[in-house]
Design an enzyme around this catalytic site. Structure first.
Site, PDB file in Angstrom:
ATOM      1  N   ASP A  10       0.883  -1.176   0.000  1.00  0.00           N
ATOM      2  CA  ASP A  10       0.000   0.000   0.000  1.00  0.00           C
ATOM      3  C   ASP A  10       0.915   1.219   0.000  1.00  0.00           C
ATOM      4  OD1 ASP A  10      -2.401   1.589   0.324  1.00  0.00           O
ATOM      5  OD2 ASP A  10      -1.864   1.842   2.418  1.00  0.00           O
ATOM      6  N   SER A  11       0.308   2.373  -0.215  1.00  0.00           N
ATOM      7  CA  SER A  11       1.074   3.617  -0.127  1.00  0.00           C
ATOM      8  C   SER A  11       1.556   3.876   1.311  1.00  0.00           C
ATOM      9  CB  SER A  11       0.196   4.776  -0.592  1.00  0.00           C
ATOM     10  OG  SER A  11      -0.989   4.792   0.165  1.00  0.00           O
ATOM     11  N   GLY A  43      -2.945   9.060  -3.458  1.00  0.00           N
ATOM     12  CA  GLY A  43      -4.256   9.434  -3.996  1.00  0.00           C
ATOM     13  C   GLY A  43      -4.336  10.825  -4.589  1.00  0.00           C
ATOM     14  N   CYS A  73      -4.280  -1.400  -2.007  1.00  0.00           N
ATOM     15  CA  CYS A  73      -4.424   0.047  -2.205  1.00  0.00           C
ATOM     16  C   CYS A  73      -5.369   0.258  -3.383  1.00  0.00           C
ATOM     17  CB  CYS A  73      -3.054   0.653  -2.509  1.00  0.00           C
ATOM     18  SG  CYS A  73      -3.102   2.408  -2.878  1.00  0.00           S
ATOM     19  N   ASN A  74      -6.441   0.987  -3.149  1.00  0.00           N
ATOM     20  CA  ASN A  74      -7.395   1.242  -4.228  1.00  0.00           C
ATOM     21  C   ASN A  74      -6.807   2.141  -5.304  1.00  0.00           C
ATOM     22  OD1 ASN A  74     -10.512   0.479  -3.609  1.00  0.00           O
ATOM     23  ND2 ASN A  74      -9.310   0.655  -1.743  1.00  0.00           N
ATOM     24  N   THR A  75      -5.993   3.097  -4.879  1.00  0.00           N
ATOM     25  CA  THR A  75      -5.427   4.055  -5.829  1.00  0.00           C
ATOM     26  C   THR A  75      -4.568   3.312  -6.851  1.00  0.00           C
ATOM     27  OG1 THR A  75      -5.441   5.662  -4.038  1.00  0.00           O
ATOM     28  CG2 THR A  75      -4.109   6.197  -5.972  1.00  0.00           C
ATOM     29  N   GLU A 152      -4.621   8.786   9.406  1.00  0.00           N
ATOM     30  CA  GLU A 152      -3.202   8.630   9.773  1.00  0.00           C
ATOM     31  C   GLU A 152      -2.863   9.423  11.036  1.00  0.00           C
ATOM     32  OE1 GLU A 152      -0.197   7.842   7.152  1.00  0.00           O
ATOM     33  OE2 GLU A 152      -1.488   6.373   6.154  1.00  0.00           O
ATOM     34  N   CYS A 186     -11.095   2.669  -0.304  1.00  0.00           N
ATOM     35  CA  CYS A 186      -9.757   3.067   0.149  1.00  0.00           C
ATOM     36  C   CYS A 186      -9.473   2.227   1.384  1.00  0.00           C
ATOM     37  CB  CYS A 186      -9.723   4.558   0.501  1.00  0.00           C
ATOM     38  SG  CYS A 186      -8.166   5.075   1.258  1.00  0.00           S
ATOM     39  N   HIS A 188      -7.751   2.734   3.875  1.00  0.00           N
ATOM     40  CA  HIS A 188      -7.733   3.457   5.157  1.00  0.00           C
ATOM     41  C   HIS A 188      -9.132   3.539   5.783  1.00  0.00           C
ATOM     42  CE1 HIS A 188      -3.795   4.901   3.910  1.00  0.00           C
ATOM     43  NE2 HIS A 188      -3.633   5.494   5.079  1.00  0.00           N
TER      44      HIS A 188
HETATM   45  N1  DGL Z   1      -4.794   3.259   1.047  1.00  0.00           N
HETATM   46  C1  DGL Z   1      -4.833   4.006  -0.186  1.00  0.00           C
HETATM   47  C2  DGL Z   1      -5.997   3.521  -1.055  1.00  0.00           C
HETATM   48  O1  DGL Z   1      -6.610   2.492  -0.758  1.00  0.00           O
HETATM   49  C3  DGL Z   1      -5.016   5.489   0.015  1.00  0.00           C
HETATM   50  C4  DGL Z   1      -3.893   6.273   0.546  1.00  0.00           C
HETATM   51  C5  DGL Z   1      -3.259   7.182  -0.438  1.00  0.00           C
HETATM   52  O2  DGL Z   1      -3.852   8.159  -0.910  1.00  0.00           O
HETATM   53  O3  DGL Z   1      -2.107   6.921  -0.704  1.00  0.00           O
HETATM   54  O4  DGL Z   1      -6.324   4.168  -2.022  1.00  0.00           O
END
Ligand code: DGL
Length: 265
Positions: A10-11, A43, A73-75, A152, A186, A188
């Site tokens: 993930d990011s 993102g 990570c969705n992004t 965060e 996302c 998070h």
């Molecule tokens: N966890 C990341 C996602 O699922 C989002 C965090 C980011 O913007 O890097 O998109």
């Protein structure tokens, strides 16, 4: 049996919600987790930057003898997965399709909301995949760029006026649309589950994209045997990561967290 580890990335911290689910349902698996904490958030970045970072994250994970990669990570799943998956010979599982399948099965009214980062929403991938799953669905999306920094910073509890105000501001529009299913697009956002559920009301079902990809990977992979072990790596301060990780994992990380110079990959 295949005891090679599964790479998960993930990011930053968000992918730990996927690892938590993997620990619950795949306790035998060995996991290598990489969080690109030095470059989070993804993102708000351009597609070119997200693709470049993804290639480096994947190259790092492939320095281990992994059997698959879970893109927690969705992004990245929305913007870079298709390109990078076609460049490598290791299976890659993204969060978008498993979440869409679950949402399409769950909805009764056919009205689905999707929330995510600006890059995820801009990509239009959720609309495409949901319509592939069920063409008659009506889909409403909303970017929620303040959620990741608030999570965060630990602003996740019901009763916290800051997060409750931001949730109401972002989700009012979706509530008005009368959706019955909301995809947390996302990794998070599961930490905001209780605040979002309270605002949307009991008739709206929340779909956790990070948990869905863990279920999907379990069904697709040859399982491991024995007690699995997870190793964690980050691109910025390991102690900072460790101190926040408990919030995402619902448990502390006992072992050392490694630091990676990701720019080298
Ligand atoms: N966890 C990341 C996602 O699922 C989002 C965090 C980011 O913007 O890097 O998109």
């Amino acid at each position: 049996m295949d005891n090679r580890p599964i790479g998960v990335f993930d990011s930053g911290m968000g992918g730990l919600t996927t690892v938590r689910r993997m620990h619950e349902i795949m306790p035998h698996e060995n996991i290598i987790y990489f969080g690109d904490t030095g470059r989070v958030p993804y993102g708000t970045r351009s597609p070119d930057a997200i693709l470049h970072y993804t290639r480096q994250d994947v190259a790092f994970l492939r320095s281990f003898d992994i059997k698959a990669i879970v893109v927690a990570c969705n992004t990245v799943s929305a913007v870079a997965l298709e390109t990078v998956a076609s460049e490598i010979d290791v299976p890659m599982f993204g969060v978008v399709w498993p979440a869409c399948r679950k949402a399409a099965e769950t909805t009764r009214t056919g009205r689905i909301g999707v929330i995510g980062t600006a890059a995820t929403v801009r990509s239009g991938v959720y609309e495409r995949m949901l319509q592939r799953a069920r063409p008659e669905l009506e889909i409403f999306t909303k970017a929620c760029p303040l959620f990741v920094p608030l999570v965060e910073n630990g602003r996740v509890q019901p009763g916290d006026i800051v997060i409750e105000t931001v949730v109401a501001e972002y989700l009012e529009e979706l509530k008005q649309k009368g959706i019955d299913t909301l995809i947390l697009g996302c990794t998070h956002y599961p930490l905001l589950h209780d605040v979002i559920a309270a605002y949307m009301g009991p008739e709206v079902r929340l779909i956790d994209s990070g948990a869905e990809v863990a279920d999907f990977a379990r069904r697709m992979l040859i399982p491991a045997q024995g007690q699995g072990k997870t190793r964690y790596f980050v691109s910025d301060d390991p102690e900072c990561f460790r101190s926040l990780a408990g919030l995402f994992l619902h448990g502390e990380i006992a072992d050392e967290v490694g630091r990676v110079d990701i720019a080298k990959y």
